[in-house]
Design a protein around this motif. Structure first.
Motif, mmCIF file in Angstrom:
data_model
loop_
_atom_site.group_PDB
_atom_site.id
_atom_site.type_symbol
_atom_site.label_atom_id
_atom_site.label_comp_id
_atom_site.label_asym_id
_atom_site.label_seq_id
_atom_site.Cartn_x
_atom_site.Cartn_y
_atom_site.Cartn_z
ATOM 1 N N ILE A 127 0.860 -1.185 0.000
ATOM 2 C CA ILE A 127 0.000 0.000 0.000
ATOM 3 C C ILE A 127 0.894 1.231 0.000
ATOM 4 O O ILE A 127 1.659 1.457 0.943
ATOM 5 C CB ILE A 127 -0.924 0.043 1.232
ATOM 6 N N THR A 239 -6.811 5.929 2.701
ATOM 7 C CA THR A 239 -7.001 4.536 3.124
ATOM 8 C C THR A 239 -8.469 4.149 3.234
ATOM 9 O O THR A 239 -8.792 3.150 3.879
ATOM 10 C CB THR A 239 -6.314 4.291 4.483
ATOM 11 N N TYR A 265 -4.093 6.165 9.345
ATOM 12 C CA TYR A 265 -2.778 5.785 8.818
ATOM 13 C C TYR A 265 -2.525 4.302 9.079
ATOM 14 O O TYR A 265 -2.968 3.749 10.093
ATOM 15 C CB TYR A 265 -1.667 6.622 9.461
ATOM 16 N N LEU A 266 -1.802 3.662 8.154
ATOM 17 C CA LEU A 266 -1.491 2.239 8.285
ATOM 18 C C LEU A 266 -0.451 2.011 9.369
ATOM 19 O O LEU A 266 0.596 2.664 9.384
ATOM 20 C CB LEU A 266 -0.954 1.706 6.953
ATOM 21 N N THR A 273 2.441 -4.951 7.898
ATOM 22 C CA THR A 273 1.210 -4.750 8.659
ATOM 23 C C THR A 273 0.868 -6.031 9.418
ATOM 24 O O THR A 273 1.588 -7.034 9.339
ATOM 25 C CB THR A 273 0.043 -4.377 7.729
ATOM 26 N N ALA A 280 3.252 -1.583 3.969
ATOM 27 C CA ALA A 280 2.943 -0.162 3.823
ATOM 28 C C ALA A 280 4.218 0.603 3.516
ATOM 29 O O ALA A 280 5.285 0.295 4.051
ATOM 30 C CB ALA A 280 2.305 0.376 5.101
ATOM 31 N N ARG A 285 1.860 5.563 5.787
ATOM 32 C CA ARG A 285 2.275 4.806 6.966
ATOM 33 C C ARG A 285 2.325 5.696 8.208
ATOM 34 O O ARG A 285 2.836 6.814 8.166
ATOM 35 C CB ARG A 285 3.665 4.202 6.709
#
Length: 315
Positions: A127, A239, A265-266, A273, A280, A285
């Motif tokens: 991602i 996201t 946010y990831l 992840t 990410a 991120r």
């Protein structure tokens, strides 16, 4: 027949292009999906001054990165990812410690992405969707833009205001000031003291047709006094398409096994992840230093992690 890939990269900015380059050099042909312009916000920078070894426009750097990624074997397609599903167990035991920590069988292609309404299967996914501009909390009666490079010509010769106080806002104000004569004022309004780099602030304060207003919270009444408004007050992560997967994970696990933080946010320990094979990179991120050079580093590292992960599940 549903398309299936070893590695899908969602996004087309510096992190994504760097990931595609490094994956290709490691023998994995990445499939990139970008919903808008390749390069993303990089294209909106008229002149880069803090990317090591390069001086020029962001669009020029985009073309170089894109060319390198394609030459390394990446394929680039335009398409919007609206959902990402994981068909195996949402979280491997011990995740997200290391990609090697997989104790349950993983399907051949456990990820299903919905791209422009069509399913795409993938063994691993990176991602790298970056972020989108944060909007004002109120409506204005004048034109509003979030990109001076895109719309600056429309404001030339008009009373223009820029909202924001960090590097991007300072760069926008300088760009707009250079589009018009010294008799036309560009006003920069920041709710706090300027946070832009010292060098940018120096140039901004030396610009004869730029007025700086600090420690002032902009209002609709204040901004409507101008003819054109450019907004640069931060960004939010792109996201939305992960909400379904985030819900799936949150229903089965307790913190710290989460996909997204409270603002979207990831969460990724070492770019991995909580979902095995999902990585990410870049501005999307949590905790990332939001610079082009760090996005590229994230992309390279995420690609190497993904290729290592693939070798484990294929062999």
């Amino acid at each position: 027949m549903t398309a299936s890939f070893d590695l899908v990269i969602i996004g087309g900015g510096p992190a994504a292009l760097s990931a595609a380059l490094y994956a290709g050099r490691a023998g994995i042909a990445a499939q990139i999906y970008e919903s808008q312009a390749v390069g993303g916000t990089l294209n909106q920078i008229p002149r880069l001054e803090n990317y090591p070894g390069f001086r020029g426009s962001g669009a020029s750097l985009t073309e170089i990165m894109k060319s390198q990624a394609v030459q390394a074997g990446a394929s680039l397609a335009y398409g919007e990812c609206t959902a990402l599903r994981y068909t195996a167990e949402p979280v491997a035991p011990g995740a997200p410690d290391t990609p090697e920590d997989i104790s349950t069988p993983v399907p051949t292609a456990p990820f299903e992405l919905i791209i422009d309404g069509e399913p795409v299967l993938a063994r691993t996914v990176i991602i790298a969707t970056g972020s989108v501009p944060r909007r004002l909390d109120f409506e204005l009666n004048i034109p509003v833009s979030y990109c001076a490079l895109c719309d600056g010509a429309l404001a030339a010769g008009k009373r223009t205001v820029v909202v924001g106080g960090a590097n991007s806002a300072a760069q926008e104000a300088l760009y707009l000031a250079n589009l018009t004569s010294n008799s036309t004022q560009v006003t920069l309004i920041s709710h706090s003291a300027l946070k832009a780099d010292a060098e940018l602030q120096k140039r901004l304060r030396a610009q004869p047709n730029v007025e700086i207003v600090e420690n002032t919270e902009p209002t609709a009444t204040m901004l409507n006094q101008y003819d054109y408004c450019f907004v640069n007050i931060g960004r939010t992560p792109a996201t939305q398409f992960l909400q379904e997967l985030d819900l799936q994970i949150s229903q089965k696990n307790q913190p710290p096994h989460q996909l997204l933080n409270s603002v979207g946010y990831l969460l990724a320990t070492g770019l991995q992840t909580v979902v095995p094979g999902l990585f990410a990179a870049g501005d999307v991120r949590a905790g990332a230093v939001r610079q082009i050079v760090t996005a590229c580093a994230d992309g390279a590292q995420a690609a190497l992690l993904a290729t290592d992960f693939l070798r484990q599940i294929i062999n």
